[in-house]
Motif scaffolding. Structure first.
Motif, PDB file in Angstrom:
ATOM      1  N   GLY A   1     -22.910  12.012   7.063  1.00  0.00           N
ATOM      2  CA  GLY A   1     -21.524  12.387   7.287  1.00  0.00           C
ATOM      3  C   GLY A   1     -20.749  11.324   8.036  1.00  0.00           C
ATOM      4  N   TYR A   2     -19.459  11.242   7.765  1.00  0.00           N
ATOM      5  CA  TYR A   2     -18.587  10.318   8.490  1.00  0.00           C
ATOM      6  C   TYR A   2     -18.512  10.779   9.941  1.00  0.00           C
ATOM      7  CZ  TYR A   2     -17.202   8.967   3.771  1.00  0.00           C
ATOM      8  OH  TYR A   2     -17.209   8.540   2.464  1.00  0.00           O
TER       9      TYR A   2
ATOM     10  N   ARG B   1     -21.324  13.551  11.406  1.00  0.00           N
ATOM     11  CA  ARG B   1     -21.282  15.013  11.291  1.00  0.00           C
ATOM     12  C   ARG B   1     -21.070  15.438   9.846  1.00  0.00           C
ATOM     13  NH1 ARG B   1     -19.626  18.230  15.964  1.00  0.00           N
ATOM     14  NH2 ARG B   1     -19.787  16.968  17.860  1.00  0.00           N
ATOM     15  N   LEU B   2     -21.801  16.489   9.466  1.00  0.00           N
ATOM     16  CA  LEU B   2     -21.604  17.147   8.179  1.00  0.00           C
ATOM     17  C   LEU B   2     -21.386  18.627   8.455  1.00  0.00           C
ATOM     18  CD1 LEU B   2     -24.278  15.605   5.760  1.00  0.00           C
ATOM     19  CD2 LEU B   2     -21.796  15.402   5.572  1.00  0.00           C
TER      20      LEU B   2
ATOM     21  N   TRP C   1     -22.607  21.306   5.516  1.00  0.00           N
ATOM     22  CA  TRP C   1     -23.852  20.771   4.955  1.00  0.00           C
ATOM     23  C   TRP C   1     -24.523  21.741   3.976  1.00  0.00           C
ATOM     24  CZ3 TRP C   1     -28.241  23.603   6.012  1.00  0.00           C
ATOM     25  CH2 TRP C   1     -28.198  24.472   7.116  1.00  0.00           C
TER      26      TRP C   1
ATOM     27  N   GLN D   1     -16.929  13.757   2.057  1.00  0.00           N
ATOM     28  CA  GLN D   1     -17.598  14.258   3.259  1.00  0.00           C
ATOM     29  C   GLN D   1     -18.606  13.276   3.856  1.00  0.00           C
ATOM     30  OE1 GLN D   1     -18.809  18.520   2.920  1.00  0.00           O
ATOM     31  NE2 GLN D   1     -18.171  18.278   0.785  1.00  0.00           N
ATOM     32  N   GLY D   2     -19.197  12.455   3.004  1.00  0.00           N
ATOM     33  CA  GLY D   2     -20.198  11.522   3.506  1.00  0.00           C
ATOM     34  C   GLY D   2     -20.537  10.474   2.461  1.00  0.00           C
TER      35      GLY D   2
END
Length: 416
Positions: free
Chosen positions: A71-72, A75-76, A79, A250-251
């Motif tokens: 995650g950017y 954090r996700l 998830w 999201q990532g």
């Protein structure tokens, strides 16, 4: 190449030294030793390199997966949706949420940098790299809210930690006060000590349930990444291309080749370089066979001429000397393979013996990554080494064998 009974008899006779041929036999023995050394060194070194890559791949991928969706900002939040998308992607065998964060750990006044990893309890117990590698304590004690952790064996040595002791994890993300942010310090009980065999992991990893890691790092219900395993790690890019497009906001998806590119590329280059360098030993052995056969042909010129007058064909003479050279090569290959098998069985004892004699640490895990010398024989490579040795030896026999076959009995026996 099939030999007649006559050709086999003469070849066997010429393999053993006659009167005044001790020097020729010595050169042939050196050729045999050189072939043995070349085959032994090539099989052993290539198998060690293969084992090193395989062990690293198994251990690194076993803990990091074939790819991760990170995650950017670390954090996700959503998830669960990413896990569902990953599991629905063709070729993906598993998707595991986890948290990974570098922190500091303290134990009885000793402080070390650690890598805290939070995983779901069921994923911890099902992980093949962790399962069966517990050296003290038990992983069953790792349950959410128990405040129990598992640490690597090298980290335990560095901290002097034991099962049942209290280890403190220090996180810079703590409470904000008028005087700044106060680091968050949480104590945990060491419930297990594990050793996966990769020095960097055993020296840094602190494993705990994901819920406890979320509380420690104040992540709420978020995780840091989702670890993904695929059916074919060599095609991980193609398999995960659809997933990368879906989770791009999201990532970012990073596969094992990108995470460990420099390491595996260095291993590949070193592997090729070692093969080329050690192949020169076989080339030298082929030149030794060439020189010993040239001397043998010169010593047996009169015998060759007599055989020709008695009806032996040029083809028979050619086959006899080719068979002699290949016999030396085959004997060296067999002995070299035997030595390689013995080395494989007792490789760690050999390393320990050399270390004891020289006083040098030849296998420092902090440099080599792995705690023991690996070994993995590749049948295809062994076949290629045998083929290379036989090919070079065959080429080395052609010149002296052709010269022997072209012997003119009239010229040789004219003054007899």
């Amino acid at each position: 190449m099939i030999l007649s009974r006559f050709e086999r008899t003469i070849a066997k006779r010429y393999l053993w030294p006659g009167k005044g041929e001790g020097f020729i036999f010595l050169v042939a023995a050196i050729s045999l030793f050189a072939v043995t050394l070349g085959v032994w060194a090539l099989i052993t070194v290539m198998s060690v390199m293969n084992g090193f890559r395989a062990e690293l791949f198994d251990k690194v991928v076993g803990l990091n997966g074939h790819a991760v969706v990170q995650g950017y900002g670390g954090r996700l939040p959503d998830w669960q949706a990413i896990v569902r998308e990953a599991q629905a992607t063709p070729g993906v065998t598993s998707a595991t949420p986890l948290i990974e964060q570098p922190l500091m750990a303290s134990y009885d006044g000793r402080v070390e940098g650690v890598l805290v990893r939070g995983m779901r309890v069921e994923d911890i117990r099902a992980n093949p790299t962790l399962k069966g590698h517990v050296v003290a304590g038990t992983m069953d004690a790792l349950v959410p809210g128990s405040e129990n952790v598992a640490i690597g064996s090298r980290l335990a040595e560095a901290l002097g930690a034991e099962v049942g002791g209290q280890i403190s994890l220090i996180s810079p993300q703590g409470q904000t006060t008028p005087f700044g942010t106060v680091p968050r310090i949480v104590s945990y009980r060491v419930a297990a000590i594990f050793e996966v065999g990769v020095y960097d992991y055993d020296k840094a990893f602190v494993l705990l349930p994901m819920e406890d890691a979320q509380t420690l790092l104040m992540l709420g219900d978020a995780v840091g990444m989702v670890e993904i395993e695929t059916a074919d790690p060599d095609k991980v890019g193609a398999i995960l291309a659809p997933l990368a497009a879906k989770v791009g906001r999201q990532g970012v998806v990073t596969d094992w080749r990108q995470m460990n590119a420099s390491l595996f590329e260095a291993l590949a280059v070193e592997r090729v370089a070692m093969f080329v360098i050690l192949a020169f030993i076989v080339l030298v052995a082929a030149f030794n066979i060439l020189s010993s056969l040239i001397m043998l042909v010169r010593a047996k010129t009169r015998d060759i001429a007599i055989m020709r007058t008695m009806g032996a064909t040029s083809r028979s003479i050619l086959k006899i000397f080719i068979a002699i050279g290949l016999s030396i090569s085959i004997a060296g290959i067999v002995v070299g393979i035997v030595f390689a098998v013995v080395t494989a069985l007792f490789r760690q004892q050999v390393v320990n013996f050399v270390q004891a004699v020289t006083g040098q640490n030849l296998w420092d895990p902090s440099i080599r990554f792995l705690t023991e010398l690996p070994y993995k024989a590749n049948p295809f490579e062994i076949t290629a080494i045998i083929g290379l040795t036989l090919g070079l030896s065959f080429l080395a026999t052609l010149i002296p064998a052709w010269r022997a076959a072209k012997t003119d009995p009239v010229q040789v026996l004219r003054y007899e």
